[in-house]
Design a protein around this motif. Structure first.
Motif, mmCIF file in Angstrom:
data_model
loop_
_atom_site.group_PDB
_atom_site.id
_atom_site.type_symbol
_atom_site.label_atom_id
_atom_site.label_comp_id
_atom_site.label_asym_id
_atom_site.label_seq_id
_atom_site.Cartn_x
_atom_site.Cartn_y
_atom_site.Cartn_z
ATOM 1 N N CYS A 74 -43.793 23.890 -13.326
ATOM 2 C CA CYS A 74 -44.385 25.169 -13.717
ATOM 3 C C CYS A 74 -43.469 26.339 -13.366
ATOM 4 C CB CYS A 74 -45.735 25.351 -13.038
ATOM 5 S SG CYS A 74 -47.045 24.268 -13.661
ATOM 6 N N PHE A 75 -42.822 26.254 -12.208
ATOM 7 C CA PHE A 75 -41.907 27.318 -11.791
ATOM 8 C C PHE A 75 -40.811 27.517 -12.828
ATOM 9 C CE2 PHE A 75 -37.944 28.671 -9.839
ATOM 10 C CZ PHE A 75 -38.327 29.781 -9.093
ATOM 11 N N PHE A 76 -40.177 26.431 -13.246
ATOM 12 C CA PHE A 76 -39.084 26.546 -14.212
ATOM 13 C C PHE A 76 -39.593 26.918 -15.608
ATOM 14 C CE2 PHE A 76 -37.288 23.766 -10.901
ATOM 15 C CZ PHE A 76 -36.149 24.494 -10.605
ATOM 16 N N GLY A 77 -40.800 26.483 -15.946
ATOM 17 C CA GLY A 77 -41.380 26.879 -17.224
ATOM 18 C C GLY A 77 -41.668 28.369 -17.277
ATOM 19 N N ALA A 78 -42.202 28.901 -16.179
ATOM 20 C CA ALA A 78 -42.475 30.340 -16.123
ATOM 21 C C ALA A 78 -41.185 31.148 -16.202
ATOM 22 C CB ALA A 78 -43.244 30.673 -14.840
ATOM 23 N N ALA A 79 -40.129 30.649 -15.533
ATOM 24 C CA ALA A 79 -38.844 31.347 -15.561
ATOM 25 C C ALA A 79 -38.276 31.380 -16.982
ATOM 26 C CB ALA A 79 -37.858 30.677 -14.612
ATOM 27 N N ALA A 80 -38.361 30.252 -17.678
ATOM 28 C CA ALA A 80 -37.839 30.183 -19.050
ATOM 29 C C ALA A 80 -38.660 31.041 -19.998
ATOM 30 C CB ALA A 80 -37.829 28.727 -19.526
ATOM 31 N N ALA A 81 -39.952 31.154 -19.737
ATOM 32 C CA ALA A 81 -40.832 31.894 -20.643
ATOM 33 C C ALA A 81 -40.480 33.370 -20.717
ATOM 34 C CB ALA A 81 -42.286 31.728 -20.210
ATOM 35 N N GLY A 82 -39.887 33.929 -19.657
ATOM 36 C CA GLY A 82 -39.489 35.328 -19.701
ATOM 37 C C GLY A 82 -38.488 35.591 -20.813
ATOM 38 N N TRP A 83 -37.469 34.740 -20.901
ATOM 39 C CA TRP A 83 -36.470 34.886 -21.962
ATOM 40 C C TRP A 83 -37.067 34.551 -23.323
ATOM 41 C CZ3 TRP A 83 -34.189 32.054 -25.805
ATOM 42 C CH2 TRP A 83 -32.992 32.561 -26.343
ATOM 43 N N LEU A 84 -37.832 33.473 -23.384
ATOM 44 C CA LEU A 84 -38.404 33.040 -24.660
ATOM 45 C C LEU A 84 -39.349 34.090 -25.238
ATOM 46 C CD1 LEU A 84 -39.159 29.325 -23.724
ATOM 47 C CD2 LEU A 84 -37.504 30.089 -25.439
ATOM 48 N N ALA A 85 -40.207 34.651 -24.397
ATOM 49 C CA ALA A 85 -41.186 35.615 -24.890
ATOM 50 C C ALA A 85 -40.523 36.869 -25.449
ATOM 51 C CB ALA A 85 -42.156 35.996 -23.766
ATOM 52 N N SER A 86 -39.371 37.237 -24.904
ATOM 53 C CA SER A 86 -38.653 38.403 -25.413
ATOM 54 C C SER A 86 -37.929 38.112 -26.718
ATOM 55 C CB SER A 86 -37.643 38.889 -24.366
ATOM 56 O OG SER A 86 -38.295 39.383 -23.219
ATOM 57 N N GLY A 94 -40.735 35.712 -29.224
ATOM 58 C CA GLY A 94 -42.063 36.299 -29.287
ATOM 59 C C GLY A 94 -43.093 35.570 -28.437
ATOM 60 N N ARG A 95 -44.175 36.291 -28.133
ATOM 61 C CA ARG A 95 -45.235 35.703 -27.310
ATOM 62 C C ARG A 95 -45.913 34.541 -28.036
ATOM 63 N NH1 ARG A 95 -42.374 39.819 -25.188
ATOM 64 N NH2 ARG A 95 -43.602 41.529 -24.292
ATOM 65 N N PHE A 107 -51.427 24.541 -30.450
ATOM 66 C CA PHE A 107 -50.228 24.617 -31.276
ATOM 67 C C PHE A 107 -50.581 24.956 -32.725
ATOM 68 C CE2 PHE A 107 -47.361 22.392 -34.241
ATOM 69 C CZ PHE A 107 -46.197 23.093 -33.986
ATOM 70 N N LEU A 108 -51.563 24.278 -33.281
ATOM 71 C CA LEU A 108 -51.926 24.497 -34.683
ATOM 72 C C LEU A 108 -52.643 25.839 -34.864
ATOM 73 C CD1 LEU A 108 -53.190 20.911 -35.625
ATOM 74 C CD2 LEU A 108 -50.973 21.949 -36.161
ATOM 75 N N GLY A 109 -53.542 26.172 -33.947
ATOM 76 C CA GLY A 109 -54.326 27.387 -34.097
ATOM 77 C C GLY A 109 -53.507 28.659 -34.014
ATOM 78 N N MET A 110 -52.416 28.642 -33.236
ATOM 79 C CA MET A 110 -51.604 29.845 -33.088
ATOM 80 C C MET A 110 -50.915 30.254 -34.383
ATOM 81 S SD MET A 110 -51.962 31.213 -30.124
ATOM 82 C CE MET A 110 -50.667 32.434 -30.293
ATOM 83 N N PHE A 111 -50.838 29.370 -35.354
ATOM 84 C CA PHE A 111 -50.239 29.746 -36.639
ATOM 85 C C PHE A 111 -51.030 30.852 -37.329
ATOM 86 C CE2 PHE A 111 -48.096 25.541 -36.468
ATOM 87 C CZ PHE A 111 -46.792 25.960 -36.749
ATOM 88 N N VAL A 112 -52.336 30.922 -37.089
ATOM 89 C CA VAL A 112 -53.156 31.918 -37.790
ATOM 90 C C VAL A 112 -53.458 33.128 -36.913
ATOM 91 C CG1 VAL A 112 -54.204 30.161 -39.254
ATOM 92 C CG2 VAL A 112 -55.326 30.776 -37.121
ATOM 93 N N LEU A 113 -53.027 33.112 -35.658
ATOM 94 C CA LEU A 113 -53.229 34.270 -34.787
ATOM 95 C C LEU A 113 -52.070 35.253 -34.949
ATOM 96 C CD1 LEU A 113 -55.469 32.499 -33.612
ATOM 97 C CD2 LEU A 113 -54.753 33.202 -31.336
ATOM 98 N N PRO A 114 -52.288 36.540 -34.690
ATOM 99 C CA PRO A 114 -51.243 37.541 -34.923
ATOM 100 C C PRO A 114 -50.173 37.535 -33.838
ATOM 101 C CG PRO A 114 -53.152 38.597 -33.954
ATOM 102 C CD PRO A 114 -53.550 37.161 -34.224
ATOM 103 N N PHE A 115 -49.018 38.089 -34.168
ATOM 104 C CA PHE A 115 -48.014 38.378 -33.153
ATOM 105 C C PHE A 115 -48.498 39.551 -32.306
ATOM 106 C CE2 PHE A 115 -45.448 36.270 -36.403
ATOM 107 C CZ PHE A 115 -44.608 35.472 -35.631
ATOM 108 N N SER A 116 -47.969 39.662 -31.105
ATOM 109 C CA SER A 116 -48.265 40.829 -30.271
ATOM 110 C C SER A 116 -47.767 42.086 -30.983
ATOM 111 C CB SER A 116 -47.562 40.701 -28.917
ATOM 112 O OG SER A 116 -47.438 41.966 -28.298
ATOM 113 N N PRO A 117 -48.609 43.102 -31.161
ATOM 114 C CA PRO A 117 -48.157 44.315 -31.856
ATOM 115 C C PRO A 117 -47.019 45.012 -31.113
ATOM 116 C CG PRO A 117 -50.299 44.672 -30.826
ATOM 117 C CD PRO A 117 -50.014 43.204 -30.746
ATOM 118 N N ARG A 118 -47.030 44.944 -29.792
ATOM 119 C CA ARG A 118 -45.963 45.601 -29.030
ATOM 120 C C ARG A 118 -44.645 44.856 -29.203
ATOM 121 N NH1 ARG A 118 -50.765 46.895 -26.427
ATOM 122 N NH2 ARG A 118 -50.845 49.061 -25.673
ATOM 123 N N TRP A 119 -44.687 43.548 -29.302
ATOM 124 C CA TRP A 119 -43.460 42.799 -29.560
ATOM 125 C C TRP A 119 -42.946 43.111 -30.964
ATOM 126 C CZ3 TRP A 119 -42.022 38.824 -33.016
ATOM 127 C CH2 TRP A 119 -40.772 38.246 -32.740
#
Length: 486
Positions: free
Chosen positions: A60-72, A75-76, A183-195
């Motif tokens: 989890c520690f390494f996943g959280a660290a990687a998520a910072g770069w990935l989310a930027s 996208g979220r 995984f499948l449901g996120m296809f129909v959810l919006p991107f973060s407006p701030r991103w």
């Protein structure tokens, strides 16, 4: 679409948090009630059990660290989908484990996914939420964690009656189902407006904000909110860097980083994950045995989920962040002090004092289902996700989540050893840390209730741009330019 759509998006994305809770099935799997797991893996001792549990937190520690770069960068939304895919792989490896090493590798991979999701899901929820409901919508993270633990506890209760290897393979494999749904449901959810604004996709962002927050009566609010978002992000991109070192480059940024990390460290040092991961062991130390241990664990999980949803819906956005943290910390300290006293006088695997057992179970439930579920549980995810500026929000949230998981690794590794060697005295450690938590929050944490994400600069003392929601104007950068010329 407005409020209902906003709630639906926040709730569905919280399936990532449900996976976090669902991973709590390991507490049942490694318990003595899962005799087929014990015999298959050669009756692992406290060190091996600690490794099985803590390796997940290490991932989890390494996943959280990687998520910072990935989310930027991707996208979220896409980061959530990536986390769900990796979670499916890790859960499949655990369910098919042939030896302890195989199981630990599966735990490590699943941990990477959950760490990624634990960072990005509340970040996504905070960025789609209106200021007056951000506590509730981001607090759904903890609610779904509670639901995940609830489901895991009852699956654990039922699976103990299964004969053969399916007793532990089925509970570990069932986690694949919510990961696939996410995984499948996120296809129909919006991107973060701030991103989207940060990526220059302004028209898309405006449409998303309208869908999330708009109704027939708040057109002015939508215009002001979007203007505030747009101006703040544009100003940051033009005038500031996005270096990792920006997290401590100025006193206000350092304060943000320390308070964000602080709330996650304090959360771990409440002792909640000793209760979450090793709850059957705590009940066994009171002299309880048999099937009732996992049944009580399931009841505790149900009460925690109910308390969490009541708290985030009715109270969190009204009373703020600090008061429930202070009250919760003191309440948890008192609960654990009473628990230590009960275990010291009447505890032990051979105890038959029914009154003491009932009181011991009650105070474990009060500790987690009442005080934790109305304080650090939901508030920690809300707080860390709302305090950073957009330019460094993903990196800042990642660092805070990493602090959470680093402490989680430490506590989950030493907990089984500590409980085995010093028994009830182990509770005293968390009595003291909870009292320290209350003091830290009281003196060092600022209140953030009711502020937009862009207004956090006023809270932390580095505001430059007048906020549209305060000035009621849609163009405020000009005021900064005029002051600069003077």
């Amino acid at each position: 679409m407005g409020l209902f759509y906003n709630f639906s998006v926040a709730l569905f994305s919280a399936l990532g948090s449900f996976l976090f809770g669902d991973s709590g099935i390991i507490g049942s799997v490694v318990s003595q009630q899962f005799n087929h797991f014990q015999s298959y893996f050669g009756f692992p001792g406290p060190n091996i059990v600690g490794a099985i549990v803590s390796t997940f937190a290490g991932g989890c520690f390494f996943g959280a660290a990687a998520a910072g770069w990935l989310a930027s960068h991707i996208g979220r939304k896409r980061t959530i989908q990536l986390g769900a895919l990796v979670a499916m792989l890790g859960c499949a490896l655990q369910a098919g484990a042939r030896n302890v090493s195989y199981l630990i590798v599966g735990r490590l991979i699943a941990g990477w996914a959950i760490g990624c999701l634990s960072m990005v899901v509340p970040l996504y929820q905070s960025e789609i939420s209106p200021p007056h409901m951000r506590g509730f919508l981001t607090g759904l993270t903890q609610f779904m964690i509670s639901i995940g633990f609830l489901v895991a506890n009852w699956i654990g209760y039922g699976a103990q009656f299964i004969q053969g290897q399916a007793q532990w393979r089925v509970p570990l494999g069932v986690q694949i189902v919510p990961a696939l749904m996410l995984f499948l449901g996120m296809f129909v959810l919006p991107f973060s407006p701030r991103w989207l604004v940060d990526q220059g996709r302004i028209d898309e962002a405006r449409v998303v904000v309208q869908r999330l927050h708009g109704n027939n009566t708040n057109k002015e609010f939508i215009e002001l909110e979007f203007a505030e978002m747009l101006e703040q992000i544009r100003y940051e991109k033009e005038n500031y860097s996005t270096r990792f070192s920006d997290l401590w480059s100025t006193p206000p940024m350092l304060r943000r980083t320390l308070t964000g990390m602080g709330i996650q460290i304090c959360t771990q040092f409440t002792g909640i994950n000793v209760s979450s991961y090793f709850q059957p062991t705590l009940y066994a130390a009171l002299g309880l045995s048999g099937h009732k241990i996992l049944m009580i664990t399931g009841i505790n999980g149900a009460l925690g989920a109910i308390t969490t949803i009541i708290f985030i819906f009715f109270f969190l956005d009204r009373i703020g962040r600090k008061p429930p943290l202070v009250v919760g910390a003191v309440g948890m300290a008192v609960s654990l002090a009473v628990e230590a006293a009960i275990n010291a006088k009447w505890g032990g695997v051979d105890s038959h004092n029914t009154a003491a057992q009932t009181a011991g179970v009650a105070f474990i439930i009060i500790f987690s289902a009442l005080f934790f579920s109305t304080s650090f549980g939901p508030v920690s995810w809300v707080y860390q996700s709302e305090i950073f500026p957009m330019r460094i929000r993903a990196q800042g949230t990642a660092v805070c989540t990493c602090a959470n998981w680093a402490c989680n690794v430490l506590i989950s590794q030493v907990a089984p050893i500590g409980m085995a060697r010093i028994s009830w005295r182990f509770y005293i450690l968390f009595v003291l840390t909870n009292l320290v938590n209350a003091l830290v929050v009281l003196f060092f944490f600022p209140e953030t209730k009711g502020k937009s994400l862009e207004e956090m600069d006023a809270v932390f003392g580095d505001q430059i741009i007048p906020h549209a929601l305060e000035t009621k104007k849609t163009h405020n950068i000009g005021e900064v330019d005029e002051k600069s010329e003077v």
